[in-house]
Write a protein that holds these residues in place. Structure first.
Motif, mmCIF file in Angstrom:
data_model
loop_
_atom_site.group_PDB
_atom_site.id
_atom_site.type_symbol
_atom_site.label_atom_id
_atom_site.label_comp_id
_atom_site.label_asym_id
_atom_site.label_seq_id
_atom_site.Cartn_x
_atom_site.Cartn_y
_atom_site.Cartn_z
ATOM 1 N N ILE A 28 0.859 -1.186 0.000
ATOM 2 C CA ILE A 28 0.000 0.000 0.000
ATOM 3 C C ILE A 28 0.893 1.233 0.000
ATOM 4 N N ALA A 29 0.639 2.169 -0.903
ATOM 5 C CA ALA A 29 1.422 3.401 -0.967
ATOM 6 C C ALA A 29 0.515 4.610 -0.773
ATOM 7 N N SER A 30 1.046 5.609 -0.062
ATOM 8 C CA SER A 30 0.278 6.826 0.186
ATOM 9 C C SER A 30 0.930 8.030 -0.475
ATOM 10 N N ARG A 31 0.083 9.024 -0.735
ATOM 11 C CA ARG A 31 0.559 10.326 -1.196
ATOM 12 C C ARG A 31 -0.230 11.430 -0.507
ATOM 13 N N ASP A 32 0.475 12.504 -0.112
ATOM 14 C CA ASP A 32 -0.201 13.757 0.203
ATOM 15 C C ASP A 32 -0.877 14.231 -1.079
ATOM 16 N N TRP A 33 -2.091 14.745 -0.941
ATOM 17 C CA TRP A 33 -2.860 15.137 -2.131
ATOM 18 C C TRP A 33 -3.735 16.331 -1.748
ATOM 19 N N HIS A 34 -3.058 17.472 -1.539
ATOM 20 C CA HIS A 34 -3.726 18.635 -0.966
ATOM 21 C C HIS A 34 -4.502 19.430 -2.010
ATOM 22 N N ASP A 35 -5.544 20.108 -1.538
ATOM 23 C CA ASP A 35 -6.354 20.957 -2.416
ATOM 24 C C ASP A 35 -5.559 22.187 -2.847
ATOM 25 N N ALA A 36 -5.771 22.609 -4.075
ATOM 26 C CA ALA A 36 -5.056 23.772 -4.614
ATOM 27 C C ALA A 36 -5.677 25.097 -4.191
ATOM 28 N N ASP A 37 -6.971 25.088 -3.894
ATOM 29 C CA ASP A 37 -7.699 26.359 -3.771
ATOM 30 C C ASP A 37 -7.937 26.806 -2.335
ATOM 31 N N ASN A 38 -7.260 26.186 -1.351
ATOM 32 C CA ASN A 38 -7.418 26.641 0.029
ATOM 33 C C ASN A 38 -6.177 26.296 0.837
ATOM 34 N N CYS B 261 2.708 19.268 -2.490
ATOM 35 C CA CYS B 261 1.892 18.109 -2.886
ATOM 36 C C CYS B 261 0.449 18.497 -3.235
ATOM 37 N N VAL B 262 0.321 19.521 -4.073
ATOM 38 C CA VAL B 262 -1.004 19.944 -4.515
ATOM 39 C C VAL B 262 -1.515 18.949 -5.563
ATOM 40 N N ALA B 263 -2.741 18.525 -5.385
ATOM 41 C CA ALA B 263 -3.353 17.502 -6.242
ATOM 42 C C ALA B 263 -3.126 17.810 -7.715
ATOM 43 N N PRO C 69 -5.174 19.060 7.232
ATOM 44 C CA PRO C 69 -3.859 18.553 7.617
ATOM 45 C C PRO C 69 -3.895 17.031 7.717
ATOM 46 N N SER C 70 -2.844 16.384 7.284
ATOM 47 C CA SER C 70 -2.799 14.927 7.353
ATOM 48 C C SER C 70 -1.352 14.461 7.322
ATOM 49 N N TYR C 71 -1.019 13.581 8.231
ATOM 50 C CA TYR C 71 0.326 13.020 8.285
ATOM 51 C C TYR C 71 0.284 11.499 8.086
ATOM 52 N N SER C 72 -0.597 10.826 8.773
ATOM 53 C CA SER C 72 -0.678 9.372 8.694
ATOM 54 C C SER C 72 -1.423 8.913 7.448
ATOM 55 N N MET C 73 -0.907 7.862 6.807
ATOM 56 C CA MET C 73 -1.628 7.278 5.675
ATOM 57 C C MET C 73 -2.972 6.705 6.114
ATOM 58 N N PHE C 74 -3.123 6.430 7.402
ATOM 59 C CA PHE C 74 -4.383 5.905 7.913
ATOM 60 C C PHE C 74 -5.495 6.962 7.885
ATOM 61 N N GLU C 75 -5.132 8.229 7.668
ATOM 62 C CA GLU C 75 -6.123 9.295 7.530
ATOM 63 C C GLU C 75 -6.617 9.427 6.094
ATOM 64 N N GLY C 76 -5.972 8.746 5.166
ATOM 65 C CA GLY C 76 -6.343 8.827 3.762
ATOM 66 C C GLY C 76 -7.312 7.744 3.348
ATOM 67 N N THR C 77 -7.678 7.778 2.069
ATOM 68 C CA THR C 77 -8.577 6.765 1.524
ATOM 69 C C THR C 77 -8.127 6.383 0.118
ATOM 70 N N THR C 78 -8.584 5.208 -0.285
ATOM 71 C CA THR C 78 -8.393 4.756 -1.658
ATOM 72 C C THR C 78 -9.391 5.483 -2.555
ATOM 73 N N GLU C 79 -9.266 5.287 -3.864
ATOM 74 C CA GLU C 79 -10.206 5.928 -4.800
ATOM 75 C C GLU C 79 -11.647 5.515 -4.533
ATOM 76 N N ASP C 80 -11.844 4.292 -4.029
ATOM 77 C CA ASP C 80 -13.215 3.842 -3.756
ATOM 78 C C ASP C 80 -13.629 4.043 -2.297
ATOM 79 N N GLY C 81 -12.853 4.872 -1.566
ATOM 80 C CA GLY C 81 -13.294 5.311 -0.248
ATOM 81 C C GLY C 81 -12.896 4.447 0.926
ATOM 82 N N HIS C 82 -12.037 3.461 0.722
ATOM 83 C CA HIS C 82 -11.619 2.603 1.829
ATOM 84 C C HIS C 82 -10.410 3.197 2.554
ATOM 85 N N THR C 83 -10.370 2.999 3.869
ATOM 86 C CA THR C 83 -9.216 3.426 4.653
ATOM 87 C C THR C 83 -8.149 2.335 4.628
#
Length: 195
Positions: free
Chosen positions: A49-59, A81-83, A110-124
């Motif tokens: 499993i690989a994670s990426r920061d994927w921050h919003d550009a507009d805020n 790491c702007v999306a 804000p997010s540091y842990s990959m456990f705070e992210g999700t896959t494309e289909d919404g799974h943690t």
């Protein structure tokens, strides 16, 4: 008896390697070394499993970006790491062929842990580990003292047996990197050279 193993690859992205917005010395070497490790050891893992920061550009991503002043490098950071940008992409030296699941984190917050992210289909990440029966994880990536630390602590928190592969990580600074490893060991993680 050993359990089912997974590999967590944390944030090996252009903005976290040399020349990036928050470049870590040794980041490019980590990308190369993780790729070499995966080429040799991918069969040791039920899932990578690989994670990426994927921050919003507009805020300011919940105050994560220091848009109105100088970053303090604790709670606020330069824009990174702007999306959809080059900085958010995986480092080109990271071979993606053995990575089975991709997670994006920090979308608007804000997010540091990959456990705070999700896959494309919404799974943690916790969901994915449970679905695959994984009970122990090895952790590699960038940066030891921030996102690797947070991801490993969360893995311990959901009951995983955690090993940090210490030759496949890079820290922002040696002192804070060592402090993070000491903290992880105190919480029950194993520190081990990957090769």
């Amino acid at each position: 008896m050993s359990g089912v193993r997974g590999l967590l690859v944390v944030d090996i992205q252009n903005d976290f390697t040399e020349g990036g917005a928050l470049g870590v010395e040794g980041g490019t070497q980590v990308a190369r070394d993780v790729s070499a490790f995966l080429a040799e050891h991918h069969d040791d893992y039920a899932l990578v499993i690989a994670s990426r920061d994927w921050h919003d550009a507009d805020n300011d991503n919940g105050g994560h970006f220091a848009t109105d002043g100088e970053p303090n490098f604790v709670d606020t950071w330069p824009v990174h790491c702007v999306a959809g940008t080059f900085g958010a992409e995986y480092h080109p030296e990271l071979d993606l062929q053995h990575i089975g699941v991709h997670v994006k984190k920090g979308r608007g917050e804000p997010s540091y842990s990959m456990f705070e992210g999700t896959t494309e289909d919404g799974h943690t990440v916790a969901d994915v580990l449970t679905q695959h029966g994984i009970t122990e994880v090895d952790v590699v990536g960038i940066a030891t003292d921030h996102c690797v630390r947070a991801s490993a602590l969360d893995a311990l928190g959901v009951g995983q047996k955690v090993t940090i592969l210490t030759d496949l990580i890079a820290a922002v600074a040696p002192q804070s990197g060592q402090a993070a490893l000491d903290e992880l060991a105190q919480h029950g993680a194993t520190l081990h050279a990957g090769n």
